[in-house]
Every structure is written in C-alpha cells, then in structure tokens.
Design a protein around this motif. Structure first.
Motif: not given
Ligand SMILES: [Zn+2]
Length: 326
Positions: A166, A177, A181, A184
């Motif tokens: 990430h 994702c 986050c 990433c």
């Molecule tokens: Zn992520």
C-alpha cells in the motif's frame, strides 16, 4: 524396530481454500492437498478440518513422526505468533489459533504471515537459495513483500513488512484500494485492480482478446487473460501488461532502494508472464533509480509457485520447535 523419520506440517490459509502439506526437513513434500473450505464462518470449523486431516495423515504415514506445525495466515500476526488480526478471513481475528491446534494435536504451532512463509520457502528451497539479501514479492489478489536477510525473517511490525503493498505511488490518487487507501500500488496493479480495469477494457474493445473472453465466458477477465492475450499478440492486453510493468517497476524501485536486495524474486499471478515481464520491471526501476543498487541485484521468477507457503511454514516451524535439519 522402524525408526520414524521426522517431518512437519505446513498450512497456508487462503481466502477460499487452504493448502496443507506434510514436508520432510530437506523440503521433500510427502503429500499436499488443497482443502476447499467455502461457506465456513466459524474458526473451529476451519481448524477442525485441518486437525482431521493431520490425524488421518498420522494413521496413513506411520513411517513419519510429525514434529511441528507452521501456519501461514493472510493477515497480521499477533500475541507472539499465537494468533492473527486484520485477517482476510475476519472470523479468525484474535481467535486463539495456536492454542486450539496445540490442544487438539499435542504439537507445537508457529504462526507467520502467509507472504513471510512463502519468502522462507523460496529462500530455503527455491529462487532465494544462498542469497544473503533476498526479497520476494507476491503479485496476487494483493501485493505482498518478504525480506530474508542472512536467512532471517525481517519484519517491521505485525509480523510483516508493514503494508508495503500500500505504498502510495499514484500522485493523482485515481483509485482507492480494498483496504481504503488512495493511489497505492495495490490500487493500480493488484489482481483486484487488474480485474476492474480488464472488465472496462473488455467493454470498450469488444473485438479484443479481453472482449471475447468477457463474451465467451460471461465473466470478468483477470490477470491470467491479460497474460494469455499478450502472448497471442493482442494490442490491448500488451498495453495493459506494459502499463502494469511500469507501475510495478516504480514500486520495485522504491523497495530496492529501501532493502538493497541481492536477489529480488516475483511470484503470484503476474509471474506467469515470464522473465520477459520481470525484465521490464527491472529496466523501469533502473531507469528512474540510483544505479548502484541495480549493479548488485538480479530480478528473477519465483520457482516454488503456490507450494512456497507450505514449504516455508513446515520448515520454519520444524526449526522453531528445536529440531535440527540434517
Ligand atoms: Zn492500499
């Protein structure tokens, strides 16, 4: 009197299935099976399936004496390697996994993150042998990384190298994702991200390889289809493969300049694209990075495939229980 040969059990817990194997100290796998364990949502049901399998092996393989059990979990490792948390199987979170197996089997249990055990398996028996600074990236549904330094597992927290899949890499923060986050490497290059993009490409280019997969199989195309299409010369697939190599190459550059590996192996779904794909990552990383790092590292394919996890789990638990490998 027959002298029983020492062995250990490796368990690699995945999302929909578990790999389990009986392994000799030299890495020879006596037997391995995939237990399909869908529609289970209680930890006892899952663990009882492992316990029953191991008990049946004890009966079946009487020439062998099981010494230890290694369990790879798809999540963080907590309570001094006795349990897991933030696991892809949420019902396992904080369950006393090692206690439960030990009480039922009277064998020592050692838990690590699944990517960690895959790294140990590759280091001891596959692509990482004799490498003093070995990195394994697992390019699957998610993106994992393991660092083995002079034969020792290197973890920064939670039994992992943090959440290095990430690492934020897309300054436009285009996608979020599955863990939440933005931008990433998983948001652009994980199996989940590729399926998302491949579906869009299939709809946009119905005459392309992906479009035909979508129509013929009536399901979303995956990493495997992008690789297959690339081998057949499909321009949409080749474009997506190159774009993914570009993202992964940038990520690999960051990773190389943190860990200074001598060998960097790649496993998981994308490794099926072959050494040519891995060479693209190397060239991309080198093109933007500090040259010295790239004079000392080789990028290679992982060689143990989806058996690396049980090999690493079995052998690490074997050693940890105080056994000596011949
Ligand atoms: Zn992520």
């Amino acid at each position: 009197m027959m002298v029983e040969k020492p062995v250990s059990v490796g368990i690699d817990i995945g999302g929909g299935s578990t790999k389990i194997g009986l392994v000799e100290p030299d890495g020879n796998i006596i037997v391995n099976e995939i237990l399909k364990l869908t529609e289970i949502d209680a930890p006892e049901d899952l663990l009882d399936a492992y316990i029953n399998k191991i008990k049946s092996w004890k009966e079946q393989y009487r020439d062998f004496q099981i010494q230890a059990i290694g369990v790879g979990v798809p999540g963080h490792v907590i309570n001094d390697h006795r349990a897991t948390d933030i696991c892809n199987l949420p019902f396992l979170n904080r369950f006393p996994l090692a206690d439960y197996l030990e009480e039922n089997l009277q064998l020592p249990v050692w838990i690590e993150n699944d990517a960690t055990y895959a790294g140990v398996g590759e280091y001891r028996y596959g692509s990482g042998q004799q490498s003093e600074r070995f990195l394994l990236a697992t390019l699957g549904t998610g993106i994992g990384l393991t660092f083995i330094e002079h034969g020792r597992i290197h973890a920064t927290g939670n039994g992992t190298l943090g959440d290095i899949g990430h690492m934020i890499i897309d300054r436009n923060l285009t996608f979020q994702c599955r863990k939440g986050c933005w931008g990433c490497i998983e948001s652009v290059a994980s199996g989940v991200a590729i399926s998302r993009d491949a579906k869009q490409l299939a709809q946009k280019y119905p005459e392309s390889y992906l479009g035909k997969v979508f129509e013929r199989e009536n399901r979303d195309p995956t990493v495997r289809h992008i690789i297959e299409g690339s081998f057949e010369g499909d321009p949409v697939c080749i474009g997506k493969l190159n774009e993914t190599a570009d993202w992964l190459g940038l990520w690999a550059c960051n990773v190389v300049q943190i860990f200074a590996p001598h060998r960097f192996a790649f496993g998981g779904g994308w490794s099926a694209a072959g050494q040519g794909f891995i060479d693209k990552l190397y060239q991309r990383a080198k093109s933007v990075g500090i040259e010295e790092y790239y004079n000392q590292v080789t990028f290679v394919q992982a060689t143990k495939g989806n058996l690396a996890g049980i090999l690493g789990a079995a052998s690490f638990a074997f050693d940890h229980a105080g056994n000596t490998r011949a």
